[in-house]
Each structure stands twice: as structure tokens, then as C-alpha cells.
Design a protein around this motif. Sequence first.
Motif, PDB file in Angstrom:
ATOM      1  N   VAL A   5     -19.533  17.487  18.596  1.00  0.00           N
ATOM      2  CA  VAL A   5     -18.524  17.112  19.591  1.00  0.00           C
ATOM      3  C   VAL A   5     -19.230  16.982  20.929  1.00  0.00           C
ATOM      4  O   VAL A   5     -19.981  17.887  21.337  1.00  0.00           O
ATOM      5  N   ARG A   6     -19.002  15.879  21.601  1.00  0.00           N
ATOM      6  CA  ARG A   6     -19.639  15.610  22.891  1.00  0.00           C
ATOM      7  C   ARG A   6     -18.694  15.973  24.023  1.00  0.00           C
ATOM      8  O   ARG A   6     -17.563  15.487  24.090  1.00  0.00           O
ATOM      9  N   PHE A   7     -19.134  16.896  24.908  1.00  0.00           N
ATOM     10  CA  PHE A   7     -18.390  17.266  26.106  1.00  0.00           C
ATOM     11  C   PHE A   7     -19.110  16.609  27.287  1.00  0.00           C
ATOM     12  O   PHE A   7     -20.015  17.189  27.895  1.00  0.00           O
TER      13      PHE A   7
ATOM     14  N   THR B  35     -23.495  18.732  23.953  1.00  0.00           N
ATOM     15  CA  THR B  35     -23.120  18.308  22.606  1.00  0.00           C
ATOM     16  C   THR B  35     -23.219  19.515  21.689  1.00  0.00           C
ATOM     17  O   THR B  35     -24.302  20.106  21.556  1.00  0.00           O
ATOM     18  N   LEU B  36     -22.113  19.903  21.084  1.00  0.00           N
ATOM     19  CA  LEU B  36     -22.060  21.088  20.228  1.00  0.00           C
ATOM     20  C   LEU B  36     -21.872  20.686  18.772  1.00  0.00           C
ATOM     21  O   LEU B  36     -21.200  19.697  18.465  1.00  0.00           O
ATOM     22  N   THR B  37     -22.460  21.473  17.875  1.00  0.00           N
ATOM     23  CA  THR B  37     -22.133  21.357  16.459  1.00  0.00           C
ATOM     24  C   THR B  37     -20.930  22.240  16.216  1.00  0.00           C
ATOM     25  O   THR B  37     -21.014  23.469  16.251  1.00  0.00           O
TER      26      THR B  37
ATOM     27  N   LEU C 162     -10.539  24.666  19.671  1.00  0.00           N
ATOM     28  CA  LEU C 162     -11.071  24.745  18.311  1.00  0.00           C
ATOM     29  C   LEU C 162     -12.423  24.052  18.165  1.00  0.00           C
ATOM     30  O   LEU C 162     -13.378  24.626  17.642  1.00  0.00           O
ATOM     31  N   SER C 163     -12.530  22.824  18.669  1.00  0.00           N
ATOM     32  CA  SER C 163     -13.773  22.081  18.443  1.00  0.00           C
ATOM     33  C   SER C 163     -14.942  22.662  19.215  1.00  0.00           C
ATOM     34  O   SER C 163     -16.102  22.396  18.878  1.00  0.00           O
ATOM     35  N   GLY C 164     -14.680  23.456  20.244  1.00  0.00           N
ATOM     36  CA  GLY C 164     -15.756  24.038  21.041  1.00  0.00           C
ATOM     37  C   GLY C 164     -16.317  25.323  20.481  1.00  0.00           C
ATOM     38  O   GLY C 164     -17.164  25.954  21.138  1.00  0.00           O
ATOM     39  N   LYS C 165     -15.878  25.727  19.286  1.00  0.00           N
ATOM     40  CA  LYS C 165     -16.443  26.918  18.635  1.00  0.00           C
ATOM     41  C   LYS C 165     -17.656  26.469  17.823  1.00  0.00           C
ATOM     42  O   LYS C 165     -17.520  25.759  16.821  1.00  0.00           O
ATOM     43  N   ASP C 166     -18.843  26.902  18.227  1.00  0.00           N
ATOM     44  CA  ASP C 166     -20.050  26.395  17.591  1.00  0.00           C
ATOM     45  C   ASP C 166     -20.626  27.310  16.529  1.00  0.00           C
ATOM     46  O   ASP C 166     -21.620  26.959  15.893  1.00  0.00           O
ATOM     47  N   ASN C 167     -20.044  28.486  16.327  1.00  0.00           N
ATOM     48  CA  ASN C 167     -20.554  29.393  15.301  1.00  0.00           C
ATOM     49  C   ASN C 167     -19.439  29.828  14.368  1.00  0.00           C
ATOM     50  O   ASN C 167     -19.195  29.223  13.338  1.00  0.00           O
ATOM     51  N   ASP C 168     -18.730  30.879  14.759  1.00  0.00           N
ATOM     52  CA  ASP C 168     -17.678  31.459  13.932  1.00  0.00           C
ATOM     53  C   ASP C 168     -16.331  30.997  14.457  1.00  0.00           C
ATOM     54  O   ASP C 168     -16.046  31.102  15.657  1.00  0.00           O
TER      55      ASP C 168
END
Length: 927
Positions: A141-143, A149-151, A380-386
Amino acid sequence: SSSGTSCVCEPGYRMVSNNGGSSVICEKCPENMTGVTQDGWNCITCPKGLTSEGKCKCLNNEILVERSIDGILLDEALCVHCNGSEQSFSASDASGNRCVRCEQTFINVSKSCDCSSPNILTGGLCFSASDSLPVKGVATVRFGQLGITLTSAWFLKNLQSSASACWLYSNLTACQALGNMCVMNMNSLSSSTDACGLFQYIYVNTARLGIVHSINFWRHNLPWLYYGEQPGLASQVLEANHKVGVGFIGFFIFFHHQDVKLQFIAASFDAAGNFLKWQNLEGGILQLCPDTPTKLNAAYVFGTTYQQSCKISVSKILLDFDNPIFYDLFLEYIADNGKQSLWAVPVLNLNLQYSEMFVNQGSNMNNWLLTRRFFLVDTLSGKDNDLGKRPRVIRVASKITISIRLASHTRKGTIYPPLLTVAYTDVLVQNPETESVVVSFSVNYEMNQSEAQIQTNITLGVLGGLAVLWSLLKTAGWKRRTGSSIIDLQTILKFLLFYAGDLANVFFVITVGTGIYWLVFFKAQQFVSVLLPLPSQEEDFVTYIACAFSLKALQFLQLLFSQLTIDIFFIDWERPRGKVLKAVEGEGVTKSAPAPVSIWRTYFIANEWNEMQTMRKINPLFQVLAVLFFLEVVGFSNLALMDSSSSLTRSSESYIAPWSRILRFGVSAALWLAIAFLQVIFFSVFYERFVEDKISQFIDLCSLSNISVFLLSHICFGYYIHGRSVHGHADTNMEEMNMNLKREAENLCSQRGLLPNTDIQTFQISISRKMRMHYDRIHEAITRKRGPARLLDSSANAFEQSTRAYNTMNKFLSSFIDHVHKEMDYIVKDKLLLERILGMEFMEPIEKSVFYTDERQSFTDVLYYGNETTLLIFDILFFSIVDLASQSFVLAAILTYLQQEIFSFIRNTLGRKNLASKTLVDERFLI
């Protein structure tokens, strides 16, 4: 806790009490029971190890059992294997608490609950290796605002499975979930392998599914995300007619007695693609700022411009929006066939990541890429781990605007399809308690103002051209009155000053007409036919007001200067009565001399003239207070609100719409003009007729005092007030004065007019150059000392010279009036009607001067009294400029009154000095 909003016990500790937030008491578990139950209240032995949170864990396809069937807590937890054979096809659920039937894709592909190689397991779904799956998606997701850019953990888990299920099975929920991930990625068109790229791939290759409701952009089982990329499509969607399937909504709106609300409804979905419910927007569904239901619902009252803005903390956003909700917005309306229908509301996402063909295309409507689905908050989309932890980045709809445009030339309230514009703000979550986001929600009503602007420009052009002609006529008249025929720099400057004043009047007429037009036609309409200009569309109007004020201020200052430099002289007709003995200095003898004439009558007339200098046709203080009273106390200011209500009162419970600058000017200017008109009518019809008329009384006083007033406002033009007493003398005792008044009342004496058997005492005079030159020679001696000599600092010679010059001027002007100087004689005539209209004289006074009869008493043009229109317009424009800058009628009223007093003080002070200088009346007598 992982969310950071409460406290939890550390691993190896159980809860003893929990009152929420930080109010938690924990107790360490015994050595033989190191695990904690799932609810956290008890300690238990775990046979297969612990999770990072200190709770029991089991192997895949096993469920954790901590209590017996009757609820008794076990000393040691059990891990029960789920039977995945053909008889049961069971597997543990996502929480690991129950054995449930495994997902259907497992059964279809492997005839079991196992998705082993070469089958593909993704997102909890099992796909056969032989299936033609979409390309592997990029779970990023690109902010853009943060340059991050986060996975995304959510995308990593669900993107591929949703795309595959949507592609293979046209699964409705999976397709909705894929569309939601595309929306969370700002409808990106920059990549072929992200969520939007996968959605577009499926959309293009599923034409066989057909379309919904004859809408080409809406596939069966797929969400409607885009309107297409064709250039010019946006204008077709937002402005076209029924022939191309989109356009006019036959929604007739009238609010003669009650407010009518636009019925917006939204279909809502969760992030997983499940349909939740239909929601009416009333109640603040899209408004993030808290407020009362009445004020929130005012957003959808037709014709009411709505604006709401506030600052929300990130911690509150995380608490209230743990999962994003996605909306498809519709407008309910009555179709031509009388049936209730829905119209899809397009969305303009200002954060949309355009493909190269849309980059730098500007704000032209034809270049817009319209979408359909939107959300308010994405945590939601900004959570990159758990997925269970706090997001690293959140995205908030910081600005939402619903734009409603009225169709051109409508008389029944027909509107174009509404447009929802949304702008998102990316927030890097670091300290939720101290971080905040400013959000706003607004509803704007607009219409095409180009036709009104064209009409305004045409009016401005026509009236501006007429102003040029009128200014040229004024300049020609001024040249005639100055006795010059040469066009020089002074002439050009004078023309520019005249044009400034006339152009200011043009701008004033246009702005007042515009303001009153919108006030009347917007507030009084029964069926909606006009809508107010938006604040951005009011800029030209404000510019016109600023131009009008600047030009009128220039005209006012020029008027002030001209009134402070007029030439004036009081002609004393009184002649000595008898002789007196007078001692001759240095000779020691006495001689008989004419009895001196009293100067007190001249002082008295001069003082009365001084008092009239700033007298106006209206009462300025009453004018300001009355305007302020009607605006703030009666409530006329509420008519300037951008809503459809024409009520003068507003409840504190109701929503207060923003101000319209056009309506504020229209209301205030209308009140200024109406109250001023009533004042002029009152003073001219009643007060001056039945109480006192100071102008007429001044003329009478001149006659009783045997004093005439000779005024020159230009080099060869001015005014004359004939005050020669019909009784020959005015310097007399009370008995004789009363006798004279009685004789005059009984018509036993001649009339007061300059000509025999006439009563006309006021004249406009156009004097010859010869007469002016003679006047200037004498006047030079009068003004050489700039007023009467002082005994302490003036020589006797100067005093005598000044006195001699005064007597010379008095003798010259009185003899001029008596036709003594045949080479400088004058004639008396009436002005032609056209001369009166144009304000100029056709006859040039070459040999003889001309006295024009003037029953209008136009000598007041050198006073405030004769320039009421200029003063009133200047006051209105000053009041309006202050109000537009401060949005405060009270401050505008205070400053307007202060400027009136300041300029009156300047006019009185400098006018008194000029009067003393030109007439030799000591300034101490002008009180």
C-alpha cells in the motif's frame, strides 16, 4: 495491550480484577501452571507449549479445550484433533476453538481438509495448480503523502485469495473484498499487479458476466469502482441528459413553508466484502465531527450550504474505527414515471494515483477520473506485521464535500447528479494521544454563473462607457467654469478625478443591484431557480466593492479639498448712520467722522455658516445605530446566511449556515439605503417644513442682518446669496427691528429678491475674467496676512492694510452687485433645462457676468449638505469593506461612525481656518 489503549497482564500472570483501561490487577501463576486461559482469568497447564502471550497453543487442525462440557475448568488443557476424513471434512476454525466443516475449496480440490502440494493455499482458500489464476499480486500500500510504501498484513493474507476466488468462481464476497483493497490503495492505476491492477484484469476479462442496470461500468458480482478513463467522460456523467443514460435528475424541490431534505442513502460493506446494510446519511454517518442530530441533519436541507470542521485525536480514531467501512452512495429521487429510484453518486478522489495519461492534466472536469466507492477511516491496510496490533499508518477522509449543481434555466429545481469529493490524509501513528487530524464535511450548492457574469460584464461595460461620457461633460463644464479652453495636465487630472467618482457609482450600482438580486430571488423563491455563488465565485464581486470604495474615497478626498479651498466673502450693505467725533493720533485734535458700522452682524453670519459646513440631510449617528439595530437586534443579518430560510430568527439548537458575502453586502446596503431614504423624506417633508430649515433660515438671517454671501467654488463660477435688507438698515435697536419685521409681514415694503418685485435670493454666478482679475487683486491683500492681525505680533501698517483691503473688497462687491462698474456688469437669467440637467453653462461670460436664478439653493454644493449622495455611498462602502474583512457588523458600525467623526472634525477645523482667512473674521468668533 497491542492497541495501546488499555493495560493487560504480562505472560505468566492472570487477572484478579479488570475495570477497564489501566485499572487491572494481576497475580503470578504457580510453577506447575505456567499458562493462562484464553480469557486471562485463570492459570492452567499447557501440554504443547505457550504462545508469546503466555497462553496455550495446539498444533494445526487441533482445537484447544480448557473446560469440560459442563464448564468446569480443567487442570490441564487438551488439544483435540479435528477429523478431516470424508465422513466429516472438519478442521479447526480461525480461532482454534471449534471443529467446523473445512472451506469448500479444500473439498473441491483435494477431497479433504488438506491443501498439500501441488495445490496452492492462499488466504485460507485452496486452489488447484491446474487452475488459471491471476498473476501474483503485490501486497503493498502506497502512502504518498508520507512517501511510505508498506507491505500490508491484510493484503498479504487476503489479496491473492480474493482475486483468485473472484476470478475463478465470481464469488461476490471475494470480489467485494478485492474492490475494497483497491479502494484502500486509492484506486491506483499505476501498477498491473497491485489490488487495483488485479481488479482491472478481472473486470476486463469478465464481460461475459453482463452488466447491472444497463450501466456499462458495473459488472455482475463485481463492485462498481470506476466510471472509465475516457477523456470527457466526467462531464458526460455530471452534465449529460437522459439520451446517454446519465444526467438530469428530475428532482423538484420547493421550500416555501418547510425545508426539503435530499435523501442520500449508502450501501455499506466491511473490509472482507460482506454487505452490512443500507444507511440513511442523516444522523451524521459521513460526519466525523460530533454534533447534535439537528445540526448534523441540516447538511441535507436543500439550498443550505453546510460546513463542519473539527480536530480529532488519533487515539479516538483508533478506538472508534477499528475496522474500515466502505460506502456506495446513492440519491433517492422520483423518476419521470413516478417511481422512487436511486441515482449513483460519483466520487472524485483527490488522492487518486493517476496513471501517466492523467498526470498534470489540471482541474478541468473533462480530465477527472470518477470513482464510486469510498471509506472514512482506514486503520487496516497500514498494519504491516500483525493484524491484531496497532497500525503504523492510518488514512483519514480529512475533507468530504458533496456538490449539488442546479441545472441551467430550470424553474422547477432540476439538479445535475451530485458529486462527492473526498481528500484523504495519511497519518504516521507514533503517539496517538498527542497526534490529531483536522477533518471537515461540507455540502455546497452551485449553479453555472457564467451567464450572470456575462450580464454583469456587459452592464459594467455599458455603464462604464456612459461614465466616460458623463465625466467628459463634467470636465467640459469645469473648463468653462475655470475660464480656460486649453487642455493641459490639470484638465486630464480633473477628468480622471471625475471619472473615478462616476466609475465608483457604476461599481456601486452593480454591486448593490447584484446583492439585492440574490437576496430577493434566492430567499423568496418558491421553486428553486437560482443558487448562491460559492465563496470562490464571489471574488469578482468583492473586487468590485473594493474598486468602488477606492474610487469613491478618491472622489470624497477631492470633494473635501475643494470645499476647504473655496473663496468666500460676506458683503456688508450697512452704511454709517450719522457722524461721531474721533481723536486724531499725534495731533491732539478731534474731527468728525462717519459712525462706524458694527462688525457683529458679519461675525454672526460667519459663525452660522461655519456651523452649517458639516450639516447633512440625514443624522449620521442615527443612521449607523438604526442599521446596526435592524441587523443585530431585529435579525436581518440572518438573511445573509447561505440557507433557504427567510426567517429573521435562528434557534441556538439549529445549524447556522456560513455567511454569504454577497448577501451580507446586499442586506446591509439595502438597510443603509432604506433608512437613509426614510430619513431624507422625514427631514425634507416634515422636519424642515414644520420644525426648522437651517438653509432657508440662514438666507432669512442674511436678509435680516443686511449681509450678502459671495462664494467662488471655481475661478469663474460660484454662488451668490442676496441678503440686502429691504429696510436699508439692520444695525438698529429692538424696537425698530420689530417694526421692520412687522412691515415686512404686512407687505408694506419691497420684496427681498435681487431683482425688483421678486423673492429670488440665491443665484449661481458665472463671472467674467476681468471681474475675477479685479477680485484677485483685492483678495491678495486680504489673504496676505492669512487672517486678522494680532496686536502682539503684527505691525500697525499690516493691520491697516488688511482692514483697508477688506473695506475695498466690500465696496467693490457691493458696487458690482449695484451695476456700478459698467465694464464688469452682469445680467440675470434663468438656466435652460438642459443646462440644469448637465450641470454646466452654455453661455461663456466674456463681456458680462451672468447670474442664474437658483431656487434649488445649490450653494449647498460647497457644504456637506449638498453632497449627501457622495457621503452616503462612501459610508456604505466603508461599512461594507470593514464588514467583509472582519465579518462583524458591530465593528463595521463602530469604525464607520469613527471615520464620520474624524472627517467631520477635519472638515470643520480646516473649513474654519479657510473661512477666517478668506473673510478676515477672527477664528475665535467661529464657535
